[in-house]
Design a protein around this motif. Structure first.
Motif, PDB file in Angstrom:
ATOM      1  N   ALA A  16       0.658  -1.219  -0.200  1.00  0.00           N
ATOM      2  CA  ALA A  16      -0.247   0.070  -0.118  1.00  0.00           C
ATOM      3  C   ALA A  16       0.874   1.200  -0.062  1.00  0.00           C
ATOM      4  O   ALA A  16       0.196   2.428  -0.400  1.00  0.00           O
ATOM      5  CB  ALA A  16      -0.991  -0.120   1.280  1.00  0.00           C
ATOM      6  N   LEU A  17       2.056   1.243   0.423  1.00  0.00           N
ATOM      7  CA  LEU A  17       3.153   2.270   0.557  1.00  0.00           C
ATOM      8  C   LEU A  17       3.337   2.672  -0.865  1.00  0.00           C
ATOM      9  O   LEU A  17       4.110   1.618  -1.667  1.00  0.00           O
ATOM     10  CB  LEU A  17       4.188   2.033   1.309  1.00  0.00           C
ATOM     11  N   ASP A  18       3.355   3.806  -1.338  1.00  0.00           N
ATOM     12  CA  ASP A  18       3.859   4.440  -2.764  1.00  0.00           C
ATOM     13  C   ASP A  18       4.127   5.738  -2.397  1.00  0.00           C
ATOM     14  O   ASP A  18       4.352   6.545  -1.457  1.00  0.00           O
ATOM     15  CB  ASP A  18       2.835   3.729  -3.691  1.00  0.00           C
TER      16      ASP A  18
ATOM     17  N   LYS B 250      10.869   1.431   8.032  1.00  0.00           N
ATOM     18  CA  LYS B 250      11.827   1.223   7.049  1.00  0.00           C
ATOM     19  C   LYS B 250      11.019   1.539   5.620  1.00  0.00           C
ATOM     20  O   LYS B 250      11.669   2.201   4.618  1.00  0.00           O
ATOM     21  CB  LYS B 250      12.663   0.042   7.135  1.00  0.00           C
ATOM     22  N   ARG B 251      10.048   0.900   5.504  1.00  0.00           N
ATOM     23  CA  ARG B 251       9.406   0.872   3.901  1.00  0.00           C
ATOM     24  C   ARG B 251       8.799   2.124   3.762  1.00  0.00           C
ATOM     25  O   ARG B 251       8.890   2.749   2.578  1.00  0.00           O
ATOM     26  CB  ARG B 251       8.319  -0.319   3.997  1.00  0.00           C
ATOM     27  N   ALA B 252       8.251   2.667   4.809  1.00  0.00           N
ATOM     28  CA  ALA B 252       7.498   4.114   4.707  1.00  0.00           C
ATOM     29  C   ALA B 252       8.640   5.162   4.209  1.00  0.00           C
ATOM     30  O   ALA B 252       8.452   5.855   3.424  1.00  0.00           O
ATOM     31  CB  ALA B 252       6.950   4.360   5.919  1.00  0.00           C
ATOM     32  N   HIS B 253       9.705   4.927   4.715  1.00  0.00           N
ATOM     33  CA  HIS B 253      10.753   6.011   4.664  1.00  0.00           C
ATOM     34  C   HIS B 253      11.315   5.696   3.162  1.00  0.00           C
ATOM     35  O   HIS B 253      11.856   6.800   2.471  1.00  0.00           O
ATOM     36  CB  HIS B 253      12.037   5.863   5.591  1.00  0.00           C
ATOM     37  N   LYS B 254      11.410   4.513   2.674  1.00  0.00           N
ATOM     38  CA  LYS B 254      11.790   4.104   1.387  1.00  0.00           C
ATOM     39  C   LYS B 254      10.976   5.111   0.390  1.00  0.00           C
ATOM     40  O   LYS B 254      11.705   5.183  -0.682  1.00  0.00           O
ATOM     41  CB  LYS B 254      12.018   2.606   1.129  1.00  0.00           C
ATOM     42  N   VAL B 255       9.687   5.132   0.718  1.00  0.00           N
ATOM     43  CA  VAL B 255       8.830   5.789  -0.352  1.00  0.00           C
ATOM     44  C   VAL B 255       8.710   7.388   0.076  1.00  0.00           C
ATOM     45  O   VAL B 255       7.909   8.046  -0.494  1.00  0.00           O
ATOM     46  CB  VAL B 255       7.344   5.150  -0.395  1.00  0.00           C
TER      47      VAL B 255
END
Ligand code: PLP
Length: 394
Positions: free
Chosen positions: A137-139, A165-170
């Motif tokens: 869902a994160l984009d 980590k994934r939120a910061h990546k996007v």
């Protein structure tokens, strides 16, 4: 015997905290923003509390602002964060989980009314949020993601560090509601790598009506209420000095006693679950196979209503919760258990037992006795139980 097993709803105020709150009310009553000596003294209390709360969370004091509750901290983080990001970048999506407390769920739903796109990711049957779906869902449209650290109903711990980590990546902000975890397990916000985190004093032996928001240094959000310049202009209102000082002391006590409390409380909780499993058939420990808070036990007693068990236990002087305390009084099954895939009957058959520092092994034995009596009594009256027994005999 009176036994309080509802510490996830709220905790009693620690006696030393209560003493400090009282002293503050009577003696340190000035406005901490006043320039005179009375004010300086009050300000000193507030700053000491800020340092103590920061130390409990492994962060710096200039990253903590005080709020009136955990709910308010969640609202400020999510609304204040998402609105500002949208203004700066045009990003308009908010991702969270379906098992959040209403303080987050309703807040994200309110953003939908402001034309934010919102995603509520369900949990897996073990109570852990489906991280594949969360990350999917994160984009690059995502302004903010929010995932609680510990669920209030099941105690199941969520993979916040991975989500961050994934939120910061996007390029999204990461918020976590750490309300239920603080004081029950070690919470290091630096390790979790979150930008925003909400906590609430009354979950760790401070008074009700005081909370805090961690805002990582360099992260910007906008206020959601307007007034004076208190708390860096983000939470205007004259500070609740007694409550804040009390929360500060409660944070220090929580930190000093954490290891000892975790081992004492988890031993009681585990003994409780062992006895219940030995003595009561047809039960399910919700979230029992996932990493959990050491104090929480959420159990479904098949074929009966959790509320009926709650009232039986109440008559025996025992306080527990069916569903979360904030939604009790409503007949719907818990949204958390439903989001884990439990069918409505099993969700309604659940009781949350949440232990605290003052509980004793003797109380555990007493609660199990009363629980066995209640479940046996209610099942005798349950046609579903009679059917199930009949089927077993065939
Ligand atoms: N978040 C979680 C996970 C909670 O359990 C609660 C309270 O039950 C809150 C937020 C709200 O905190 P407060 O009661 O301070 O508004």
């Amino acid at each position: 015997m009176r036994v309080y097993l509802d510490h996830n709803a709220t905790t009693p105020v620690n006696a030393d905290v209560a003493d400090l709150v009282r002293r503050c009310m009577l003696e340190v009553f000035a406005n901490p923003h006043s320039l005179h000596g009375f004010g300086v003294e009050a300000r000193r209390m507030v700053e000491e509390a800020r340092q103590r709360v920061a130390s409990l969370l492994g962060v710096d004091e200039d990253e903590i602002i005080f709020t009136g509750s955990g709910t308010e901290a969640d609202n400020l983080a999510i609304v204040g964060g998402a609105r500002l990001i949208r203004k700066k970048t045009g990003r308009n999506k908010v991702v969270t989980s379906a098992i959040e407390h209403p303080a987050v769920l309703r807040t994200v739903e309110a953003l939908k009314e402001e034309d934010f796109e919102t995603v509520f990711v369900p949990a897996k049957p073990n109570g852990v949020v489906d991280m594949d779906a969360f990350c999917e869902a994160l984009d690059d449209k995502t302004a903010l993601a929010s995932l609680m650290l510990a669920n209030n109903e099941t105690g199941v711990l969520q993979p916040v560090r991975e989500a961050a980590k994934r939120a910061h990546k996007v390029g999204a902000l990461m918020h976590s509601d750490v309300v239920q975890a603080v004081g029950k397990i070690e919470v290091n916000l630096r390790d979790l790598d979150v930008d925003l985190a909400a906590l609430s004093g009354h979950k760790f032996y401070a008074p009700k009506g005081v909370g805090a928001l961690f805002i990582r240094r360099g992260v910007r959000i906008e206020p959601i209420i307007f007034g004076g310049g208190h708390e860096r202009g983000l939470r205007p209102a004259t500070l609740n000095v007694p409550g804040i000082a009390g929360m500060g002391l409660a944070a220090k006590i929580a930190k000093d006693n954490l290891k000892e409390n975790v081992s004492k409380i988890s031993e009681m909780r585990d003994r409780f679950e062992q006895l219940v499993q030995e003595r009561i058939p047809e039960i399910a420990i919700n979230g029992g196979n996932a990493p959990r808070l050491p104090n929480t036990s959420n159990i479904s007693f098949r074929f009966i209503e959790g509320e009926a068990v709650l009232f039986d236990l109440d008559r025996a002087g025992i306080a527990v919760s069916s569903g979360s305390a904030c939604s009790s009084g409503k007949a719907e099954p818990s949204h958390v258990l439903t989001a884990m895939g439990l069918e409505a009957g099993l969700a309604r058959a659940s009781i949350r037992f949440s232990f605290g520092a003052a509980n004793s092994p003797e109380q555990v034995e007493y609660v199990v006795e009363k629980l066995v009596e209640s479940v046996e009594r209610l099942r005798k009256m349950s046609p579903l139980w009679e059917d199930a027994k009949g089927r077993q005999k065939q």
